[in-house]
Enzyme design. Sequence first.
Site, PDB file in Angstrom:
ATOM      1  N   HIS A 119       4.995  -2.813 -16.568  1.00  0.00           N
ATOM      2  CA  HIS A 119       4.091  -1.922 -17.323  1.00  0.00           C
ATOM      3  C   HIS A 119       2.847  -1.651 -16.490  1.00  0.00           C
ATOM      4  CE1 HIS A 119       2.165   0.021 -20.611  1.00  0.00           C
ATOM      5  NE2 HIS A 119       1.863  -0.999 -21.375  1.00  0.00           N
ATOM      6  N   HIS A 175      10.932   5.322 -15.978  1.00  0.00           N
ATOM      7  CA  HIS A 175      10.114   5.339 -17.195  1.00  0.00           C
ATOM      8  C   HIS A 175      11.025   5.351 -18.411  1.00  0.00           C
ATOM      9  CE1 HIS A 175       6.945   6.448 -20.031  1.00  0.00           C
ATOM     10  NE2 HIS A 175       6.098   6.065 -19.099  1.00  0.00           N
ATOM     11  N   ASP A 211       2.064   5.023 -11.882  1.00  0.00           N
ATOM     12  CA  ASP A 211       1.639   3.868 -11.071  1.00  0.00           C
ATOM     13  C   ASP A 211       1.965   4.005  -9.592  1.00  0.00           C
ATOM     14  OD1 ASP A 211       2.435   2.003 -13.931  1.00  0.00           O
ATOM     15  OD2 ASP A 211       0.440   2.257 -13.062  1.00  0.00           O
TER      16      ASP A 211
HETATM   17  C1  SDX Z   1       3.923   2.343 -17.297  1.00  0.00           C
HETATM   18  O1  SDX Z   1       5.824   3.300 -21.695  1.00  0.00           O
HETATM   19  C2  SDX Z   1       4.820   3.850 -21.139  1.00  0.00           C
HETATM   20  O2  SDX Z   1       4.361   4.942 -21.548  1.00  0.00           O
HETATM   21  C3  SDX Z   1       4.217   3.081 -19.989  1.00  0.00           C
HETATM   22  C4  SDX Z   1       3.168   3.816 -19.175  1.00  0.00           C
HETATM   23  C5  SDX Z   1       1.891   4.020 -19.957  1.00  0.00           C
HETATM   24  O3  SDX Z   1       1.121   4.927 -19.594  1.00  0.00           O
HETATM   25  O4  SDX Z   1       1.619   3.178 -20.862  1.00  0.00           O
HETATM   26  O5  SDX Z   1       3.658   5.074 -18.770  1.00  0.00           O
HETATM   27  C6  SDX Z   1       2.766   3.009 -17.950  1.00  0.00           C
HETATM   28  O6  SDX Z   1       4.211   1.227 -17.607  1.00  0.00           O
HETATM   29  C7  SDX Z   1       4.752   3.128 -16.314  1.00  0.00           C
HETATM   30  C8  SDX Z   1       5.973   2.316 -15.786  1.00  0.00           C
HETATM   31  C9  SDX Z   1       5.482   1.357 -14.731  1.00  0.00           C
HETATM   32  N1  SDX Z   1       6.550   0.401 -14.371  1.00  0.00           N
HETATM   33  C10 SDX Z   1       7.184   0.507 -13.195  1.00  0.00           C
HETATM   34  O7  SDX Z   1       6.992   1.381 -12.357  1.00  0.00           O
HETATM   35  C11 SDX Z   1       8.161  -0.637 -12.931  1.00  0.00           C
HETATM   36  C12 SDX Z   1       9.473  -0.085 -12.398  1.00  0.00           C
HETATM   37  N2  SDX Z   1      10.154   0.632 -13.439  1.00  0.00           N
HETATM   38  C13 SDX Z   1      11.172  -0.036 -14.211  1.00  0.00           C
HETATM   39  O8  SDX Z   1      10.960  -1.390 -14.434  1.00  0.00           O
HETATM   40  C14 SDX Z   1      11.641   0.773 -15.412  1.00  0.00           C
HETATM   41  O9  SDX Z   1      11.862   2.051 -14.970  1.00  0.00           O
HETATM   42  C15 SDX Z   1      10.786   0.814 -16.656  1.00  0.00           C
HETATM   43  C16 SDX Z   1      10.401  -0.553 -17.123  1.00  0.00           C
HETATM   44  C17 SDX Z   1       9.553   1.604 -16.416  1.00  0.00           C
HETATM   45  C18 SDX Z   1      11.604   1.471 -17.752  1.00  0.00           C
HETATM   46  O10 SDX Z   1      12.652   0.641 -17.977  1.00  0.00           O
HETATM   47  P1  SDX Z   1      13.843   0.934 -19.023  1.00  0.00           P
HETATM   48  O11 SDX Z   1      13.651   2.246 -19.697  1.00  0.00           O
HETATM   49  O12 SDX Z   1      13.993  -0.275 -19.871  1.00  0.00           O
HETATM   50  O13 SDX Z   1      15.096   1.098 -18.054  1.00  0.00           O
HETATM   51  P2  SDX Z   1      15.943  -0.097 -17.486  1.00  0.00           P
HETATM   52  O14 SDX Z   1      15.038  -1.131 -16.858  1.00  0.00           O
HETATM   53  O15 SDX Z   1      16.908  -0.527 -18.531  1.00  0.00           O
HETATM   54  O16 SDX Z   1      16.728   0.606 -16.282  1.00  0.00           O
HETATM   55  C19 SDX Z   1      17.839   1.462 -16.542  1.00  0.00           C
HETATM   56  C20 SDX Z   1      18.596   1.540 -15.221  1.00  0.00           C
HETATM   57  C21 SDX Z   1      18.892   0.154 -14.643  1.00  0.00           C
HETATM   58  O17 SDX Z   1      20.069   0.269 -13.846  1.00  0.00           O
HETATM   59  P3  SDX Z   1      21.449  -0.343 -14.429  1.00  0.00           P
HETATM   60  O18 SDX Z   1      21.204  -1.809 -14.675  1.00  0.00           O
HETATM   61  O19 SDX Z   1      21.736   0.443 -15.689  1.00  0.00           O
HETATM   62  O20 SDX Z   1      22.432  -0.085 -13.299  1.00  0.00           O
HETATM   63  O21 SDX Z   1      17.781   2.195 -14.230  1.00  0.00           O
HETATM   64  C22 SDX Z   1      17.466   1.291 -13.177  1.00  0.00           C
HETATM   65  C23 SDX Z   1      17.734  -0.104 -13.733  1.00  0.00           C
HETATM   66  O22 SDX Z   1      18.035  -1.004 -12.689  1.00  0.00           O
HETATM   67  N3  SDX Z   1      16.050   1.423 -12.854  1.00  0.00           N
HETATM   68  C24 SDX Z   1      15.536   1.284 -11.642  1.00  0.00           C
HETATM   69  C25 SDX Z   1      14.157   1.488 -11.789  1.00  0.00           C
HETATM   70  N4  SDX Z   1      13.865   1.725 -13.070  1.00  0.00           N
HETATM   71  C26 SDX Z   1      15.047   1.675 -13.733  1.00  0.00           C
HETATM   72  N5  SDX Z   1      16.114   1.008 -10.430  1.00  0.00           N
HETATM   73  C27 SDX Z   1      15.286   0.941  -9.376  1.00  0.00           C
HETATM   74  N6  SDX Z   1      13.939   1.123  -9.450  1.00  0.00           N
HETATM   75  C28 SDX Z   1      13.349   1.397 -10.619  1.00  0.00           C
HETATM   76  N7  SDX Z   1      12.034   1.564 -10.677  1.00  0.00           N
END
Ligand code: SDX
Length: 384
Positions: free
Chosen positions: A224, A263, A320
């Site tokens: 996050h 996201h 981010d």
């Molecule tokens: C913020 O919610 C908000 O509005 C948050 C925010 C705000 O202003 O408050 O926008 C701020 O938190 C932005 C996000 C910052 N976080 C990151 O950048 C961390 C990296 N991102 C991931 O951890 C992920 O994308 C999330 C947590 C942001 C979202 O996760 P989800 O929706 O739960 O998706 P998931 O983790 O279940 O992933 C789905 C698939 C997975 O692959 P499979 O297991 O299905 O094969 O997508 C892949 C994940 O591995 N994936 C990624 C990835 N994000 C998702 N693979 C590589 N790199 C990534 N960044």
Amino acid sequence: MNGNEVKISIGLEGIYIAETKVCKIDGIAGKLWYRGYPIESLAADSSFEEVAYLLLYGSLPKKTELDSFAEQLKKERDISDNIKMIIKSLAQKSHPMDVLRTAVSALSSEDPELTDNSPEANLRKAVRLTAKMTTIVAAIGRMRAGKDYIKPDNSLGHAENFMYMLSGSKPNKEVAKFIDLMLVLHAEHGTNASTFSTMVTGSTLADLYAAITSGICALKGPLHGGADEAALKMMRTIGDPANTEKYIEDALAGKQKIMGFGHRVYKTYDPRAKILRSWFTDIGSKSSGEVKTLTETALRAEKMMIERLGASHGIWPNIDFFSGPLYIWAGVPAELFTPIFAAARVTGWSAHMLEYWPNNKIFRPLDHYTGQLDLKYININDRK
Ligand code: SDX
């Protein structure tokens, strides 16, 4: 769904928990509105003070209203010796987010309206928190570096004063505008994890300080709000930009998440990241040293991630990703990125709490039990 069917939504994915007029996100089109205003126009033409007023009061202020709100913020900026002492005792041994949550929690002991849950008192508490959290973040940055607290300069605007209190000198116009932009872009974003955490705590009728402390705790995580610091750490680990593609390739092969991408709601470019990207390329082209290197690395990572996971998986840059190198250019150390995020988001957290409380309902989701039942209790002496 018949009585026995159970539909579990891990992480409440796709579940609506409330109606709101604070913010709308269109994750498919990549659009964001605060109280109906497109983020692009607020980023271009507004200020953090004006956006904070918009979020908390629900409409754009008239000139007199904005001036009086800005004065209220200034009046509330300073912090007590007790809070300074708490910060000083922790700043050099704890992560700034841990210091921030502790200091904000301690603020509650100094607010005479703490237990007054009227909308008017809660609005005043939200203003105090908005004013003081930025001061606390600057104080943490100072004391972490072994320096003394700098008193607020009320001749300066909110963002300008933050940089003054952090660095000891007034920022140039470009840096002040950048920090103000970062506060605007981080102010609000619907029921993300930290806003939801705030609302869950507030829904028990705990006070606003308790609710905001919950939000700060949730924001810390690298999935996050902590992603900005983690994304910069990744760029620094990559080192020579020529290593970028191999680093990303290996990380993806190891099922590692690339910080700053993906996201829960946006399945296209995060509009806030788009706004930052134009700053990013401009600053990067004018910079040398680390900022230039980081810019090149980031743009190579962006290109590769979009090619690999953009259209196919809906994984695009989020707010981010570009923040880190820009903050470094502005003179903000990495460990303060997420605290600044919190100091802006306190307005969104408070706006959602003030909106939810009038028709409050305590959050109590269900869980689906799959363990055993009615086991026979065996005395400890008889257990094998
Ligand atoms: C913020 O919610 C908000 O509005 C948050 C925010 C705000 O202003 O408050 O926008 C701020 O938190 C932005 C996000 C910052 N976080 C990151 O950048 C961390 C990296 N991102 C991931 O951890 C992920 O994308 C999330 C947590 C942001 C979202 O996760 P989800 O929706 O739960 O998706 P998931 O983790 O279940 O992933 C789905 C698939 C997975 O692959 P499979 O297991 O299905 O094969 O997508 C892949 C994940 O591995 N994936 C990624 C990835 N994000 C998702 N693979 C590589 N790199 C990534 N960044």
